[in-house]
Design a protein around this motif. Structure first.
Motif, PDB file in Angstrom:
ATOM      1  N   ASP A  43       0.891  -1.447  -0.251  1.00  0.00           N
ATOM      2  CA  ASP A  43      -0.280   0.037   0.188  1.00  0.00           C
ATOM      3  C   ASP A  43       1.264   1.479  -0.410  1.00  0.00           C
ATOM      4  OD1 ASP A  43      -2.410   1.776  -0.164  1.00  0.00           O
ATOM      5  OD2 ASP A  43      -3.357   0.046   1.186  1.00  0.00           O
ATOM      6  N   VAL A  44       0.626   2.425   0.360  1.00  0.00           N
ATOM      7  CA  VAL A  44       0.995   3.417   0.552  1.00  0.00           C
ATOM      8  C   VAL A  44       2.022   4.663   1.285  1.00  0.00           C
ATOM      9  CG1 VAL A  44       0.729   5.704  -0.992  1.00  0.00           C
ATOM     10  CG2 VAL A  44      -0.583   4.143  -2.140  1.00  0.00           C
ATOM     11  N   GLY A  45       2.771   4.809   1.539  1.00  0.00           N
ATOM     12  CA  GLY A  45       3.334   5.350   2.088  1.00  0.00           C
ATOM     13  C   GLY A  45       4.065   4.364   3.833  1.00  0.00           C
ATOM     14  N   ASN A  46       4.490   4.520   4.219  1.00  0.00           N
ATOM     15  CA  ASN A  46       5.599   4.378   5.721  1.00  0.00           C
ATOM     16  C   ASN A  46       4.999   4.286   6.835  1.00  0.00           C
ATOM     17  OD1 ASN A  46       6.889   4.204   4.270  1.00  0.00           O
ATOM     18  ND2 ASN A  46       8.679   5.514   4.443  1.00  0.00           N
ATOM     19  N   ILE A  47       5.083   2.106   7.934  1.00  0.00           N
ATOM     20  CA  ILE A  47       3.985   2.372   8.188  1.00  0.00           C
ATOM     21  C   ILE A  47       4.409   1.459  10.096  1.00  0.00           C
ATOM     22  CG2 ILE A  47       1.628   2.405   7.016  1.00  0.00           C
ATOM     23  CD1 ILE A  47       1.190  -0.149   7.601  1.00  0.00           C
ATOM     24  N   THR A  48       3.976   1.930  10.931  1.00  0.00           N
ATOM     25  CA  THR A  48       3.944   1.113  12.301  1.00  0.00           C
ATOM     26  C   THR A  48       3.174  -0.063  12.153  1.00  0.00           C
ATOM     27  OG1 THR A  48       5.837   2.699  12.590  1.00  0.00           O
ATOM     28  CG2 THR A  48       4.961   0.571  14.027  1.00  0.00           C
ATOM     29  N   ALA A  49       3.692  -2.021  12.489  1.00  0.00           N
ATOM     30  CA  ALA A  49       2.507  -2.408  12.202  1.00  0.00           C
ATOM     31  C   ALA A  49       3.151  -2.978  12.680  1.00  0.00           C
ATOM     32  CB  ALA A  49       1.717  -3.329  10.464  1.00  0.00           C
ATOM     33  N   ALA A  50       1.831  -4.291  13.436  1.00  0.00           N
ATOM     34  CA  ALA A  50       2.082  -5.149  14.313  1.00  0.00           C
ATOM     35  C   ALA A  50       2.022  -6.671  13.211  1.00  0.00           C
ATOM     36  CB  ALA A  50       1.225  -5.560  15.764  1.00  0.00           C
ATOM     37  N   ILE A  51       2.694  -7.281  14.070  1.00  0.00           N
ATOM     38  CA  ILE A  51       1.935  -8.683  13.129  1.00  0.00           C
ATOM     39  C   ILE A  51       2.172  -9.844  14.657  1.00  0.00           C
ATOM     40  CG2 ILE A  51       3.300  -7.731  11.124  1.00  0.00           C
ATOM     41  CD1 ILE A  51       5.853 -10.131  13.436  1.00  0.00           C
ATOM     42  N   VAL A  52       2.330 -11.331  14.066  1.00  0.00           N
ATOM     43  CA  VAL A  52       2.501 -12.243  15.069  1.00  0.00           C
ATOM     44  C   VAL A  52       3.801 -12.964  14.754  1.00  0.00           C
ATOM     45  CG1 VAL A  52       1.711 -14.541  16.102  1.00  0.00           C
ATOM     46  CG2 VAL A  52      -0.206 -12.432  15.506  1.00  0.00           C
ATOM     47  N   ASN A  53       4.753 -12.578  15.562  1.00  0.00           N
ATOM     48  CA  ASN A  53       6.271 -13.852  14.796  1.00  0.00           C
ATOM     49  C   ASN A  53       5.222 -14.707  14.866  1.00  0.00           C
ATOM     50  OD1 ASN A  53       8.654 -14.752  15.706  1.00  0.00           O
ATOM     51  ND2 ASN A  53       9.101 -12.610  16.295  1.00  0.00           N
ATOM     52  N   PRO A  54       6.310 -15.542  14.114  1.00  0.00           N
ATOM     53  CA  PRO A  54       6.356 -17.300  13.357  1.00  0.00           C
ATOM     54  C   PRO A  54       6.663 -18.337  14.310  1.00  0.00           C
ATOM     55  CG  PRO A  54       7.355 -16.008  11.610  1.00  0.00           C
ATOM     56  CD  PRO A  54       7.609 -14.941  12.932  1.00  0.00           C
ATOM     57  N   ASP A  55       8.009 -17.046  15.135  1.00  0.00           N
ATOM     58  CA  ASP A  55       8.908 -18.138  16.095  1.00  0.00           C
ATOM     59  C   ASP A  55       8.043 -18.390  18.044  1.00  0.00           C
ATOM     60  OD1 ASP A  55      10.369 -18.118  13.790  1.00  0.00           O
ATOM     61  OD2 ASP A  55      12.015 -17.254  14.451  1.00  0.00           O
ATOM     62  N   ASN A  56       7.767 -17.582  18.076  1.00  0.00           N
ATOM     63  CA  ASN A  56       7.311 -17.749  19.441  1.00  0.00           C
ATOM     64  C   ASN A  56       6.156 -17.742  19.377  1.00  0.00           C
ATOM     65  OD1 ASN A  56       7.585 -14.696  19.055  1.00  0.00           O
ATOM     66  ND2 ASN A  56       8.649 -14.331  20.258  1.00  0.00           N
ATOM     67  N   GLY A  57       4.938 -16.621  18.203  1.00  0.00           N
ATOM     68  CA  GLY A  57       3.555 -16.611  18.474  1.00  0.00           C
ATOM     69  C   GLY A  57       3.305 -15.167  19.047  1.00  0.00           C
ATOM     70  N   LEU A  58       4.264 -14.245  19.175  1.00  0.00           N
ATOM     71  CA  LEU A  58       4.100 -13.406  19.721  1.00  0.00           C
ATOM     72  C   LEU A  58       3.881 -11.589  18.846  1.00  0.00           C
ATOM     73  CD1 LEU A  58       6.608 -13.643  22.986  1.00  0.00           C
ATOM     74  CD2 LEU A  58       3.914 -14.672  22.686  1.00  0.00           C
ATOM     75  N   ALA A  59       3.534 -11.191  19.653  1.00  0.00           N
ATOM     76  CA  ALA A  59       3.120  -9.998  18.368  1.00  0.00           C
ATOM     77  C   ALA A  59       3.817  -8.663  18.848  1.00  0.00           C
ATOM     78  CB  ALA A  59       2.015  -8.791  18.765  1.00  0.00           C
ATOM     79  N   GLU A  60       4.812  -8.361  17.836  1.00  0.00           N
ATOM     80  CA  GLU A  60       5.124  -7.525  17.673  1.00  0.00           C
ATOM     81  C   GLU A  60       5.443  -6.037  17.146  1.00  0.00           C
ATOM     82  OE1 GLU A  60       9.195  -8.871  15.881  1.00  0.00           O
ATOM     83  OE2 GLU A  60       9.255 -10.025  17.335  1.00  0.00           O
ATOM     84  N   THR A  61       6.276  -5.161  16.804  1.00  0.00           N
ATOM     85  CA  THR A  61       5.701  -4.199  16.122  1.00  0.00           C
ATOM     86  C   THR A  61       6.901  -3.684  14.903  1.00  0.00           C
ATOM     87  OG1 THR A  61       4.092  -2.946  17.602  1.00  0.00           O
ATOM     88  CG2 THR A  61       5.124  -1.558  15.902  1.00  0.00           C
ATOM     89  N   ARG A  62       6.289  -4.183  14.072  1.00  0.00           N
ATOM     90  CA  ARG A  62       7.285  -3.210  13.035  1.00  0.00           C
ATOM     91  C   ARG A  62       7.632  -1.995  11.482  1.00  0.00           C
ATOM     92  NH1 ARG A  62       9.063 -10.053  10.626  1.00  0.00           N
ATOM     93  NH2 ARG A  62       9.685 -10.505  13.059  1.00  0.00           N
ATOM     94  N   ILE A  63       8.661  -1.807  11.454  1.00  0.00           N
ATOM     95  CA  ILE A  63       8.586  -0.628  10.317  1.00  0.00           C
ATOM     96  C   ILE A  63       8.284  -0.996   8.924  1.00  0.00           C
ATOM     97  CG2 ILE A  63       9.370   1.255   9.141  1.00  0.00           C
ATOM     98  CD1 ILE A  63      10.127   2.041  12.197  1.00  0.00           C
ATOM     99  N   TRP A  64       7.323  -0.703   8.082  1.00  0.00           N
ATOM    100  CA  TRP A  64       6.972  -1.754   7.019  1.00  0.00           C
ATOM    101  C   TRP A  64       6.977  -0.020   5.844  1.00  0.00           C
ATOM    102  CZ3 TRP A  64       6.484  -6.539   7.245  1.00  0.00           C
ATOM    103  CH2 TRP A  64       5.908  -6.726   7.958  1.00  0.00           C
ATOM    104  N   TYR A  65       7.897  -0.196   5.033  1.00  0.00           N
ATOM    105  CA  TYR A  65       8.231   0.504   3.926  1.00  0.00           C
ATOM    106  C   TYR A  65       6.948   0.185   2.831  1.00  0.00           C
ATOM    107  CZ  TYR A  65      12.210   2.499   5.187  1.00  0.00           C
ATOM    108  OH  TYR A  65      13.387   2.917   6.472  1.00  0.00           O
ATOM    109  N   GLY A  66       6.069   0.992   2.188  1.00  0.00           N
ATOM    110  CA  GLY A  66       5.428   1.000   0.915  1.00  0.00           C
ATOM    111  C   GLY A  66       5.542   2.056  -0.131  1.00  0.00           C
ATOM    112  N   ALA A  67       4.347   3.062  -0.912  1.00  0.00           N
ATOM    113  CA  ALA A  67       5.060   3.731  -2.031  1.00  0.00           C
ATOM    114  C   ALA A  67       4.671   2.853  -2.743  1.00  0.00           C
ATOM    115  CB  ALA A  67       6.183   4.620  -1.575  1.00  0.00           C
ATOM    116  N   GLY A  68       4.092   1.739  -2.628  1.00  0.00           N
ATOM    117  CA  GLY A  68       4.161   0.760  -4.376  1.00  0.00           C
ATOM    118  C   GLY A  68       5.511  -0.087  -3.841  1.00  0.00           C
ATOM    119  N   SER A  69       6.293  -0.277  -3.378  1.00  0.00           N
ATOM    120  CA  SER A  69       7.594  -1.101  -3.172  1.00  0.00           C
ATOM    121  C   SER A  69       7.316  -2.068  -3.058  1.00  0.00           C
ATOM    122  CB  SER A  69       8.029  -0.893  -1.988  1.00  0.00           C
ATOM    123  OG  SER A  69       7.366  -1.346  -1.101  1.00  0.00           O
ATOM    124  N   LEU A  70       5.998  -2.790  -3.142  1.00  0.00           N
ATOM    125  CA  LEU A  70       5.686  -4.705  -3.384  1.00  0.00           C
ATOM    126  C   LEU A  70       4.704  -4.577  -3.971  1.00  0.00           C
ATOM    127  CD1 LEU A  70       5.812  -7.687  -1.892  1.00  0.00           C
ATOM    128  CD2 LEU A  70       4.217  -6.725  -0.221  1.00  0.00           C
TER     129      LEU A  70
END
Length: 221
Positions: A43-70
């Motif tokens: 999507d457009v813009g850079n955001i900070t969003a939470a995900i569920v870590n697949p290694d431990n099942g805990l939620a953590e926040t990461r920075i994601w770059y947008g602007a059509g990069s993916l």
């Protein structure tokens, strides 16, 4: 059975969700070999969003770059077995973050994590931390430089982490390999030379010939 959080389940029942994909890469610095992480989303813009870590099942926040990069991620087969799954990921070649990832870092066998986040279009917020849909490694990467009036892209072919089950063990049945585990373990000390030993047997000197295995007759002898 696929797990769906209570928040996502409630929003799905209300039919008011918009899906977005998140891509997390763990590449290597070409100079130091240290791991380098980068996050992209569809999507457009850079955001900070939470995900569920697949290694431990805990939620953590990461920075994601947008602007059509993916640009796009192929459909990910949701299977309950150990078969190796391949997924193709396409990214924009002109985006500065993508250029930095594929040219400045070593992406060979880089760890890949793909997440799916569900957003409420009214609040523009994610209903719950994005769930992991794929974990694997970059198997092949292609950088297409376009001609005039053509489209260029970075294409990654990724194999799921179950490919690790197909790797053969690099350890050998040798004394040098065994003492790496335990310096006092001498089980394979003579493994390299035992086949050339000569043993006295009665009045004959030399290697003891092995007797051919007798064929069974009607399973009796």
């Amino acid at each position: 059975m696929r797990y769906v959080s209570a928040a996502n389940q409630h929003a799905l029942e209300q039919r008011m969700l918009v899906a977005r994909d998140f891509l997390w890469l763990v590449a290597r610095d070409r100079k130091t070999g240290a791991p380098v992480t980068e996050g992209l989303w569809s999507d457009v813009g850079n955001i900070t969003a939470a995900i569920v870590n697949p290694d431990n099942g805990l939620a953590e926040t990461r920075i994601w770059y947008g602007a059509g990069s993916l640009i796009a991620i192929d459909d990910i087969p949701l299977v309950a077995n150990l078969s190796v799954q391949n997924v193709t990921i396409r990214m924009s070649q002109v985006h500065e973050e993508v250029e930095r990832i594929v040219r400045d870092y070593d992406c060979r066998q880089a760890r890949v994590e793909v997440y799916r986040g569900l957003f409420n279009p009214e609040t523009r917020l994610m209903v719950a931390p994005a769930e992991c849909r794929f974990v694997g490694f970059v198997d092949k990467i292609e950088l297409k430089t376009p001609s005039e009036n053509e489209d260029g892209a970075v294409t990654m072919t990724c194999a799921s982490h179950t490919q690790e089950f197909t790797r053969s063990n690099t350890e050998t049945r040798s004394h040098a390999s065994q003492i790496l585990r335990d310096p006092n373990d001498t089980f394979y000390k003579d493994a390299a030379t035992v086949e050339d030993w000569e043993v006295w047997w009665g009045s004959e000197k030399g290697k003891v010939p092995t007797q051919k295995k007798r064929k069974k007759f009607l399973g009796i002898f």
